[in-house]
Design a protein around this motif. Structure first.
Motif, PDB file in Angstrom:
ATOM      1  N   GLY A 193      11.149  12.484   2.504  1.00 56.83           N
ATOM      2  CA  GLY A 193      10.128  12.848   3.469  1.00 56.83           C
ATOM      3  C   GLY A 193      10.604  13.890   4.458  1.00 56.83           C
ATOM      4  O   GLY A 193       9.806  14.596   5.070  1.00 56.83           O
ATOM      5  N   VAL A 194      11.940  14.013   4.614  1.00 61.07           N
ATOM      6  CA  VAL A 194      12.494  15.022   5.520  1.00 61.07           C
ATOM      7  C   VAL A 194      12.228  16.420   4.986  1.00 61.07           C
ATOM      8  O   VAL A 194      11.883  17.344   5.728  1.00 61.07           O
ATOM      9  N   THR A 195      12.394  16.591   3.677  1.00 57.08           N
ATOM     10  CA  THR A 195      12.178  17.900   3.061  1.00 57.08           C
ATOM     11  C   THR A 195      10.742  18.087   2.587  1.00 57.08           C
ATOM     12  O   THR A 195      10.335  19.205   2.286  1.00 57.08           O
ATOM     13  N   ASP A 196       9.982  16.987   2.512  1.00 55.29           N
ATOM     14  CA  ASP A 196       8.591  17.058   2.072  1.00 55.29           C
ATOM     15  C   ASP A 196       7.725  16.280   3.060  1.00 55.29           C
ATOM     16  O   ASP A 196       7.251  15.180   2.764  1.00 55.29           O
ATOM     17  N   PRO A 197       7.499  16.829   4.260  1.00 55.45           N
ATOM     18  CA  PRO A 197       6.747  16.099   5.284  1.00 55.45           C
ATOM     19  C   PRO A 197       5.316  15.802   4.883  1.00 55.45           C
ATOM     20  O   PRO A 197       4.718  14.845   5.392  1.00 55.45           O
ATOM     21  N   GLN A 198       4.756  16.590   3.938  1.00 57.02           N
ATOM     22  CA  GLN A 198       3.387  16.320   3.511  1.00 57.02           C
ATOM     23  C   GLN A 198       3.286  14.987   2.776  1.00 57.02           C
ATOM     24  O   GLN A 198       2.279  14.289   2.885  1.00 57.02           O
ATOM     25  N   SER A 199       4.331  14.626   2.047  1.00 60.50           N
ATOM     26  CA  SER A 199       4.348  13.323   1.389  1.00 60.50           C
ATOM     27  C   SER A 199       4.304  12.204   2.425  1.00 60.50           C
ATOM     28  O   SER A 199       3.586  11.210   2.255  1.00 60.50           O
ATOM     29  N   THR A 200       5.079  12.370   3.477  1.00 60.56           N
ATOM     30  CA  THR A 200       5.086  11.375   4.548  1.00 60.56           C
ATOM     31  C   THR A 200       3.721  11.273   5.197  1.00 60.56           C
ATOM     32  O   THR A 200       3.227  10.164   5.455  1.00 60.56           O
ATOM     33  N   LEU A 201       3.097  12.408   5.465  1.00 57.12           N
ATOM     34  CA  LEU A 201       1.776  12.412   6.098  1.00 57.12           C
ATOM     35  C   LEU A 201       0.741  11.746   5.210  1.00 57.12           C
ATOM     36  O   LEU A 201      -0.067  10.922   5.674  1.00 57.12           O
ATOM     37  N   ARG A 202       0.748  12.078   3.906  1.00 59.22           N
ATOM     38  CA  ARG A 202      -0.215  11.467   2.990  1.00 59.22           C
ATOM     39  C   ARG A 202      -0.014   9.965   2.905  1.00 59.22           C
ATOM     40  O   ARG A 202      -0.979   9.193   2.882  1.00 59.22           O
ATOM     41  N   PHE A 203       1.250   9.537   2.870  1.00 59.85           N
ATOM     42  CA  PHE A 203       1.522   8.106   2.771  1.00 59.85           C
ATOM     43  C   PHE A 203       1.054   7.379   4.030  1.00 59.85           C
ATOM     44  O   PHE A 203       0.467   6.290   3.945  1.00 59.85           O
ATOM     45  N   LEU A 204       1.294   7.958   5.208  1.00 61.09           N
ATOM     46  CA  LEU A 204       0.877   7.321   6.456  1.00 61.09           C
ATOM     47  C   LEU A 204      -0.643   7.221   6.553  1.00 61.09           C
ATOM     48  O   LEU A 204      -1.179   6.215   7.033  1.00 61.09           O
ATOM     49  N   ILE A 205      -1.331   8.264   6.081  1.00 61.52           N
ATOM     50  CA  ILE A 205      -2.797   8.221   6.078  1.00 61.52           C
ATOM     51  C   ILE A 205      -3.291   7.115   5.155  1.00 61.52           C
ATOM     52  O   ILE A 205      -4.183   6.330   5.508  1.00 61.52           O
ATOM     53  N   ALA A 206      -2.712   7.052   3.951  1.00 64.46           N
ATOM     54  CA  ALA A 206      -3.120   6.019   2.994  1.00 64.46           C
ATOM     55  C   ALA A 206      -2.774   4.630   3.510  1.00 64.46           C
ATOM     56  O   ALA A 206      -3.544   3.677   3.331  1.00 64.46           O
ATOM     57  N   LEU A 207      -1.626   4.498   4.170  1.00 64.10           N
ATOM     58  CA  LEU A 207      -1.213   3.206   4.711  1.00 64.10           C
ATOM     59  C   LEU A 207      -2.165   2.759   5.812  1.00 64.10           C
ATOM     60  O   LEU A 207      -2.560   1.596   5.879  1.00 64.10           O
ATOM     61  N   ALA A 208      -2.536   3.690   6.688  1.00 63.85           N
ATOM     62  CA  ALA A 208      -3.472   3.356   7.759  1.00 63.85           C
ATOM     63  C   ALA A 208      -4.841   3.001   7.200  1.00 63.85           C
ATOM     64  O   ALA A 208      -5.513   2.079   7.681  1.00 63.85           O
ATOM     65  N   ALA A 209      -5.256   3.711   6.153  1.00 65.11           N
ATOM     66  CA  ALA A 209      -6.566   3.448   5.557  1.00 65.11           C
ATOM     67  C   ALA A 209      -6.616   2.101   4.852  1.00 65.11           C
ATOM     68  O   ALA A 209      -7.693   1.510   4.704  1.00 65.11           O
ATOM     69  N   SER A 210      -5.458   1.600   4.416  1.00 64.00           N
ATOM     70  CA  SER A 210      -5.431   0.298   3.729  1.00 64.00           C
ATOM     71  C   SER A 210      -5.712  -0.850   4.681  1.00 64.00           C
ATOM     72  O   SER A 210      -6.033  -1.954   4.240  1.00 64.00           O
ATOM     73  N   GLY A 211      -5.554  -0.604   5.991  1.00 66.71           N
ATOM     74  CA  GLY A 211      -5.915  -1.628   6.965  1.00 66.71           C
ATOM     75  C   GLY A 211      -4.741  -2.372   7.512  1.00 66.71           C
ATOM     76  O   GLY A 211      -4.327  -2.173   8.636  1.00 66.71           O
ATOM     77  N   GLY A 212      -4.150  -3.244   6.693  1.00 61.94           N
ATOM     78  CA  GLY A 212      -3.037  -4.067   7.174  1.00 61.94           C
ATOM     79  C   GLY A 212      -3.487  -4.974   8.296  1.00 61.94           C
ATOM     80  O   GLY A 212      -4.449  -5.715   8.177  1.00 61.94           O
ATOM     81  N   GLN A 213      -2.799  -4.885   9.452  1.00 67.89           N
ATOM     82  CA  GLN A 213      -3.104  -5.733  10.587  1.00 67.89           C
ATOM     83  C   GLN A 213      -4.045  -5.049  11.580  1.00 67.89           C
ATOM     84  O   GLN A 213      -4.215  -5.520  12.704  1.00 67.89           O
ATOM     85  N   LEU A 214      -4.672  -3.938  11.187  1.00 69.57           N
ATOM     86  CA  LEU A 214      -5.575  -3.231  12.082  1.00 69.57           C
ATOM     87  C   LEU A 214      -6.879  -4.006  12.250  1.00 69.57           C
ATOM     88  O   LEU A 214      -7.273  -4.798  11.393  1.00 69.57           O
TER      89      LEU A 214
END
Length: 275
Positions: free
Chosen positions: A176-197
């Motif tokens: 994710g350090v060299t590919d920040p877009q992967s990190t951003l996409r994963f965080l968006i998908a993680l937030a969209a999944s809900g979890g404890q939100l």
């Protein structure tokens, strides 16, 4: 197995049966009171996996940082020391206490789901100002992985990629350090999944997630597995109060043990503090 050996039947060990246990059922079983010993073994395995991935990520980040430092033009640059060999002052995290490791903890410790095996507080952890080179720091904090550990990290990457998508795999192995877009996409998908939100916040994120994803370039072989993330979030949301407390206690033990291993590796560097 004897019956199979005498027949022409073929067993594919990489294919899950149709009646495989669901993630929700498996998670509830692991977090039940009767699975305390199994939970302890799993915690130890997760700590080892997290430590390997942490070391791998730190080494990748260090190489990335070193490569990004500009060098002076001209012939005089060859007489200057490398940035990694220049001592710098840092606040070194140290262990002033001796937390118990998961291996040393008794099985009865895991029966107390609300009491972590290690207490992470000011009595056990502190900082010491030291003068150390970045090279020595990274060697102590993140020793080079052995061949077996490298293969182990690759297997963890494959499992994560097949379960949660390539973006999640890139994040856990430090890409994710060299590919920040992967990190951003994963965080968006993680937030969209809900979890404890909360339900309202989860619905709001799901509504804007497609627009956010549309603004992030998705290369071939990249992306997040929304189904895997949703299944995990649903499994966590299905837990009752006791199971949530067991999960929270296990997570706290894992975090503290990983931090303890990390701080212990830095202990030799604390022998030359800044006076």
């Amino acid at each position: 197995l004897g019956v199979v050996a005498k027949s022409s039947a073929f067993i594919d060990f990489e294919t899950l049966p149709d009646d495989a246990v669901s993630l929700e059922v498996a998670l509830k079983f692991i977090l039940s009171q009767r699975s305390a010993s199994l939970r302890g073994l799993l915690e130890t395995e997760i700590v080892n996996a997290a430590d390997v991935l942490l070391r791998l990520s730190l080494r990748k980040a260090a190489r990335r940082l070193e490569a990004s430092i500009p060098t002076l033009p001209g012939p005089f640059s060859q007489f200057l020391p490398k940035p990694a060999d220049v001592p710098i002052p840092i606040l070194l995290p140290t262990l002033s206490g001796t937390p118990r490791s998961l291996d040393e903890s008794k099985a009865s410790d895991y029966d107390q789901t609300t009491t972590p095996a290690i207490t992470m507080n000011a009595e056990n952890f502190g900082v010491t100002p030291v003068l150390v080179t970045p090279e020595a720091l990274i060697k102590a904090a993140a020793p080079k992985l052995s061949r077996e550990e490298e293969l182990y990290a690759l297997s963890l990457k494959d499992i994560t990629s097949s379960t949660f998508g390539p973006d999640a795999a890139a994040v856990i192995i430090g890409d994710g350090v060299t590919d920040p877009q992967s990190t951003l996409r994963f965080l968006i998908a993680l937030a969209a999944s809900g979890g404890q939100l909360s339900t309202e916040l989860q619905q709001a994120i799901k509504a804007v997630a497609p627009q956010l994803m549309a603004g992030v370039e998705i290369a071939e072989g990249k992306g997040s597995n929304a189904s895997g993330l949703n299944d995990f979030a649903d499994a966590v949301n299905s837990l009752d109060k006791a199971e949530r407390e067991a999960l929270s206690a296990s997570f706290q033990r894992i975090i503290e043990e990983v931090w303890s291993k990390f701080a212990k590796r830095l202990t030799p560097l604390a022998s030359t503090p800044i006076s």
